[in-house]
Scaffold this active site. Structure first.
Site, PDB file in Angstrom:
ATOM      1  N   GLN A  98      -0.529  -3.523  -5.125  1.00  0.00           N
ATOM      2  CA  GLN A  98       0.459  -3.023  -6.071  1.00  0.00           C
ATOM      3  C   GLN A  98       1.411  -4.121  -6.512  1.00  0.00           C
ATOM      4  O   GLN A  98       1.534  -5.167  -5.871  1.00  0.00           O
ATOM      5  CB  GLN A  98       1.247  -1.871  -5.463  1.00  0.00           C
ATOM      6  CG  GLN A  98       1.939  -2.190  -4.151  1.00  0.00           C
ATOM      7  CD  GLN A  98       2.511  -0.940  -3.499  1.00  0.00           C
ATOM      8  OE1 GLN A  98       3.699  -0.660  -3.646  1.00  0.00           O
ATOM      9  NE2 GLN A  98       1.670  -0.201  -2.785  1.00  0.00           N
ATOM     10  N   HIS A 264       0.703  -7.468  -4.225  1.00  0.00           N
ATOM     11  CA  HIS A 264       0.740  -7.518  -2.772  1.00  0.00           C
ATOM     12  C   HIS A 264       0.118  -6.263  -2.167  1.00  0.00           C
ATOM     13  O   HIS A 264      -0.036  -5.235  -2.842  1.00  0.00           O
ATOM     14  CB  HIS A 264       2.179  -7.667  -2.254  1.00  0.00           C
ATOM     15  CG  HIS A 264       3.089  -6.570  -2.693  1.00  0.00           C
ATOM     16  ND1 HIS A 264       3.712  -6.566  -3.941  1.00  0.00           N
ATOM     17  CD2 HIS A 264       3.508  -5.417  -2.083  1.00  0.00           C
ATOM     18  CE1 HIS A 264       4.454  -5.489  -4.055  1.00  0.00           C
ATOM     19  NE2 HIS A 264       4.347  -4.756  -2.938  1.00  0.00           N
ATOM     20  N   ARG A 283      -0.434   0.084  -9.563  1.00  0.00           N
ATOM     21  CA  ARG A 283      -1.439  -0.170  -8.539  1.00  0.00           C
ATOM     22  C   ARG A 283      -2.595  -0.994  -9.105  1.00  0.00           C
ATOM     23  O   ARG A 283      -2.932  -0.881 -10.288  1.00  0.00           O
ATOM     24  CB  ARG A 283      -1.953   1.145  -7.953  1.00  0.00           C
ATOM     25  CG  ARG A 283      -0.868   1.892  -7.192  1.00  0.00           C
ATOM     26  CD  ARG A 283      -1.348   3.204  -6.599  1.00  0.00           C
ATOM     27  NE  ARG A 283      -0.265   3.836  -5.840  1.00  0.00           N
ATOM     28  CZ  ARG A 283       0.668   4.606  -6.376  1.00  0.00           C
ATOM     29  NH1 ARG A 283       0.644   4.865  -7.686  1.00  0.00           N
ATOM     30  NH2 ARG A 283       1.625   5.122  -5.639  1.00  0.00           N
TER      31      ARG A 283
END
Length: 415
Positions: A98, A264, A283
């Site tokens: 995300q 990340h 996402r």
């Protein structure tokens, strides 16, 4: 100053033991517990407990007396909204890939989706609020994460080391343009691959990772991660995207700051996280939830580095994790069992949330108020409260975290 009762979020990737043990409840918990929320998020606000046992939502207190609770500087910038949220995060399984938007991107995206009439709770809603969501994560245990794009040259070395013929064309693509644009091109190619192409590519890639792990190759950790993600999310293009990110192992006390656009995924471990009080998430895979590829590409920052791992700046006996985010600042305060029992002073004038994660601490205000926090207990200190002095209870080791707004925003000293 008042004690807090806080809400637990039972996401499927959470732990059945970590948060329950910290709060002194039965272990294992009946279901996974992923996040303990401390603050005034509208979805799960903390409850403030008065000395007489009366309980009220922190949201109610802020609405009734925003200036007294938050201070004039905070109200002038954010109104009656506490701009940060403090969490204890317990990841037993990997979270989704995300990224979060900047303030400008969030405001524009929110207005666009409001105009389009997309319900704020809809599964395909990207921007339920108009605010940015930077975040800082500080490890409580060894913590594993993917964060930020790895140097393209290093990624080329990694992909060539696992010797997958099916990857050769993609590796050459990045090797020919080892910069931001090359990363963007490869990431875009992978995240938009048709499912049959992904299904044909992943088995060979995973087989090559198995060989690399057995041979204890240079990228063994990265390959183990790929195998874990491939098992949990079969056929997910996010597994390919994860190959482009830095693989981090944080020791307790080490932290990473995730600005807007940073891609990340948290993998495993327990941490304290402080973030802007927002729900905006774009996402990029490793999830059954909505992935809006065009919007993700608009938000992502394809700059690359090794990720700056922070240990906190010493400010007296505290460690302060400073970031560019005006919404928050995190402090870590520790006393080892053999340390002198020195006191720590925290100045008033800004809202503060504190949680004790180990041992016990006494919090004494200069006006005579006093409260004690044991493991898992937390408290709210409004801006109108005077300075407080912290001292450890007993001889055991103590670990405490305090979140407030950025010191420059609050207009108060951080000493």
């Amino acid at each position: 100053m008042q004690l807090l009762n806080n809400r637990v979020r039972p996401y499927a990737w959470g732990s059945r033991t970590t948060i329950a043990a910290m709060l002194g409840r039965q272990v294992p918990a009946p279901h996974p517990e992923a996040e303990l929320w401390l603050g005034a998020h509208p979805g799960d606000p903390s409850v403030v407990v008065s000395a007489d046992g009366t309980e009220r939502s922190l949201l109610e207190l802020l609405a009734e007396d925003p200036t007294g609770q938050l201070g004039p500087a905070v109200v002038g910038r954010w109104g009656d909204r506490l701009p940060f949220l403090l969490k204890v995060l317990a990841a037993e399984e990997p979270l989704s890939l995300q990224a979060h938007p900047s303030a400008v991107q969030a405001a524009e995206g929110y207005a666009r989706e409001e105009k389009a009439g997309i319900a704020r709770e809809a599964g395909n809603r990207n921007y339920p609020d108009p605010t940015a969501k930077p975040e800082l994560l500080c490890a409580l245990t060894e913590f594993h994460a993917l964060a930020g794009f790895r140097s393209p040259d290093r990624t080329v070395e990694f992909l060539r080391a696992i010797e997958t013929p099916a990857l050769a064309g993609y590796v050459d693509l990045l090797a020919a343009e080892p910069d931001r644009e090359g990363l963007r091109a490869l990431f875009t190619t992978w995240i938009t691959l048709p499912q049959p192409a992904i299904d044909a590519l992943l088995p060979d890639l995973l087989d090559a990772c198995v060989v690399h792990v057995k041979e204890h190759g240079e990228f063994e950790l990265e390959c183990r991660t790929a195998l874990e993600l491939g098992e949990r999310y079969p056929g997910d293009s996010g597994m390919l995207a994860a190959l482009l990110l830095n693989r981090l192992v944080l020791a307790p006390g080490e932290a990473i700051f995730l600005p807007a656009g940073n891609l990340h995924a948290y993998l495993h471990g327990t941490a304290v996280e402080v973030l802007a009080n927002s729900d905006n998430v774009l996402r990029g895979g490793l999830t059954p939830k909505h992935v809006d590829v065009p919007e993700l590409l608009r938000v992502l920052d394809f700059g690359f580095d090794d990720m700056n791992v922070r240990t906190g700046e010493p400010v007296g006996p505290r460690r302060v994790y400073r970031t560019p985010a005006p919404e928050f600042e995190l402090s870590r305060i520790e006393w080892a069992a053999a340390d002198p029992r020195a006191e720590v002073k925290l100045e008033g004038g800004a809202p503060r949330v504190m949680i004790c994660v180990d041992g016990g601490v006494r919090v004494a205000a200069v006006d005579g108020q006093e409260l004690s926090l044991g493991r898992g207990q937390s408290m709210w200190l409004p801006a109108l409260d005077p300075d407080v002095v912290l001292s450890p209870l007993g001889d055991s080791a103590v670990r405490l975290f305090a979140a407030t707004v950025g010191s420059e925003t609050a207009g108060v000293s951080s000493l």
